[in-house]
Design an enzyme around this catalytic site. Structure first.
Site, PDB file in Angstrom:
ATOM      1  N   CYS A 104      48.294  49.201  34.584  1.00 20.04           N
ATOM      2  CA  CYS A 104      48.063  48.396  33.065  1.00 20.04           C
ATOM      3  C   CYS A 104      49.106  47.453  33.060  1.00 20.04           C
ATOM      4  CB  CYS A 104      47.140  49.969  32.129  1.00 20.04           C
ATOM      5  SG  CYS A 104      46.385  48.126  31.687  1.00 20.04           S
ATOM      6  N   GLY A 105      48.596  46.057  33.385  1.00 19.52           N
ATOM      7  CA  GLY A 105      50.074  45.260  33.015  1.00 19.52           C
ATOM      8  C   GLY A 105      49.727  45.184  31.403  1.00 19.52           C
ATOM      9  N   ASP A 245      37.298  42.627  30.488  1.00 18.50           N
ATOM     10  CA  ASP A 245      38.644  42.906  29.865  1.00 18.50           C
ATOM     11  C   ASP A 245      39.196  41.353  29.013  1.00 18.50           C
ATOM     12  OD1 ASP A 245      41.853  42.150  29.657  1.00 18.50           O
ATOM     13  OD2 ASP A 245      42.426  42.968  31.242  1.00 18.50           O
ATOM     14  N   CYS A 249      44.839  40.598  32.513  1.00 19.87           N
ATOM     15  CA  CYS A 249      44.443  41.507  34.251  1.00 19.87           C
ATOM     16  C   CYS A 249      45.346  41.532  34.102  1.00 19.87           C
ATOM     17  CB  CYS A 249      42.831  42.512  34.179  1.00 19.87           C
ATOM     18  SG  CYS A 249      43.045  43.031  34.640  1.00 19.87           S
ATOM     19  N   GLY A 250      46.443  42.312  34.010  1.00 20.85           N
ATOM     20  CA  GLY A 250      47.834  42.538  34.936  1.00 20.85           C
ATOM     21  C   GLY A 250      47.722  42.732  36.120  1.00 20.85           C
TER      22      GLY A 250
HETATM   23  O1  PYC Z   1      45.993  44.044  32.335  1.00 20.55           O
HETATM   24  O2  PYC Z   1      45.920  45.947  34.122  1.00 20.55           O
HETATM   25  C1  PYC Z   1      45.882  45.262  32.545  1.00 20.55           C
HETATM   26  C2  PYC Z   1      44.168  46.069  33.092  1.00 20.55           C
HETATM   27  C3  PYC Z   1      43.444  46.713  33.627  1.00 20.55           C
HETATM   28  C4  PYC Z   1      42.741  46.841  32.558  1.00 20.55           C
HETATM   29  C5  PYC Z   1      42.575  46.542  31.336  1.00 20.55           C
HETATM   30  N1  PYC Z   1      43.215  45.079  31.738  1.00 20.55           N
END
Ligand code: PYC
Length: 324
Positions: A104-105, A245, A249-250
């Site tokens: 999860c980023g 999100d 979303c990383g």
């Molecule tokens: O930032 O990778 C992310 C992420 C995954 C689900 C919610 N945020």
């Protein structure tokens, strides 16, 4: 009954409660809850074994920490565990309202800022182990966090997905620490005023992606033009549990970078700034790996929002969460 009496009664009732100590933060609008104490002991197996144990034997902790009444749909939890790789500061298992994430980023950015808030780390490089591999983070003196993610890649380009009642939607499938179906072919404005339509369409796309055999895809990423003149794109991401999100979303940006790199649309080292649905941004860059995959780096920041102790009163029928 006067206030004083009712307050005292409430205090009496929480006596036998089990306690879970957490720090909450948000990264570009998306919440993270880091579990400091009181979470399950997952032993010292591999990360795959520990995540499986969490799911099989201690899933009620996930529900208690993330679901209402203690949490909410959009929150991502981060359980700190001992790393198996001694070059890592910590290990982490991320989880949400329906299950467990590979990586999860935004959660990693929130975790790094949480560890800084606790005085456990200062600016510099910190490695973190996740169930899908070791990631490297860089905490800058200005508070920005850069996450160099796991290797990312695209598996399918220009897939035609038949969405009943909508038509054909063309998109790519890529890995960025989680699996994404990514499409610009959706015909909607990526705007908060359209949030209900975006959620509904993304659900339909996800059902159709699954029906066409790509059951491993757990996130849907719709891409559109950025509103911010400094950004190159905007995204809307539907998460596995139905929440959208709030941030760019990383892992979704990592998957998008893999597609841009594969299409020759973004050069190694060149920044790609992606807005999320709230207009907040992450900055992404990548470098090529010898195996044809990319190593993405995502930069953003997070803010601490709460230090809390969750009280799980065993006489409360909802103390282990509402829902599955
Ligand atoms: O930032 O990778 C992310 C992420 C995954 C689900 C919610 N945020």
């Amino acid at each position: 009954m006067d206030c004083k009496v009712s307050t005292n009664m409430a205090l009496l009732q929480v006596g036998p409660a089990q306690k879970i100590r957490v720090i909450d933060s948000h990264t570009a609008g998306e919440p993270t809850r880091v579990v400091l104490d009181g979470g399950p002991d997952l032993g010292s197996g591999t990360f795959t074994q520990r995540r499986a144990l969490f799911s099989a034997r201690y899933d009620h902790y996930r529900r208690a920490i993330i679901q209402e009444p203690h949490g909410h749909q959009a929150m991502v939890g981060a359980l700190l565990v001992e790393p198996t790789d001694c070059s890592c500061l910590t290990g982490v298992i991320f989880f949400n309202n329906v299950g467990y994430l590979g990586m999860c980023g935004h959660g990693t950015i929130g975790l790094v800022k949480t560890l800084q808030y606790l005085g456990r780390i200062g600016p510099g490089q910190h490695r973190i182990e996740t169930p899908v591999g070791v990631i490297t983070t860089w905490l800058d003196t200005d508070g920005q966090v850069t996450v160099t993610n796991v290797p990312s890649y695209r598996t399918d380009k220009d897939l035609s997905i038949q969405v009943p009642g909508v038509g054909t939607i063309v998109g790519d499938i890529a890995w960025g620490g989680n699996w994404f179906f990514i499409t610009s072919d959706h015909g909607l404005d990526l705007d908060m005023t359209k949030i209900d339509e975006l959620i509904a369409l993304a659900h339909m796309i996800r059902d159709s992606v699954h029906a066409q055999g790509f059951r491993h895809v757990d996130h849907i990423e719709l891409i559109g033009p950025a509103a911010n003149p400094n950004a190159q794109g905007r995204s809307f991401v539907l998460c596995p549990g139905g929440a959208y999100d709030r941030c760019p979303c990383g892992t979704g940006l990592s998957a998008k970078l893999a597609c841009l790199a594969a299409d020759g649309q973004l050069a190694e080292g060149q920044p790609w700034i992606q807005e999320g649905i709230l207009g907040s941004c992450f900055r992404g860059t990548y470098r090529w790996l010898e195996n044809g995959q990319i190593l993405p780096s995502i930069t953003g920041t997070a803010y601490i929002t709460a230090e809390a102790t969750l009280l799980l009163d065993q006489s409360d029928p909802f103390c282990w969460g509402i829902g599955q």
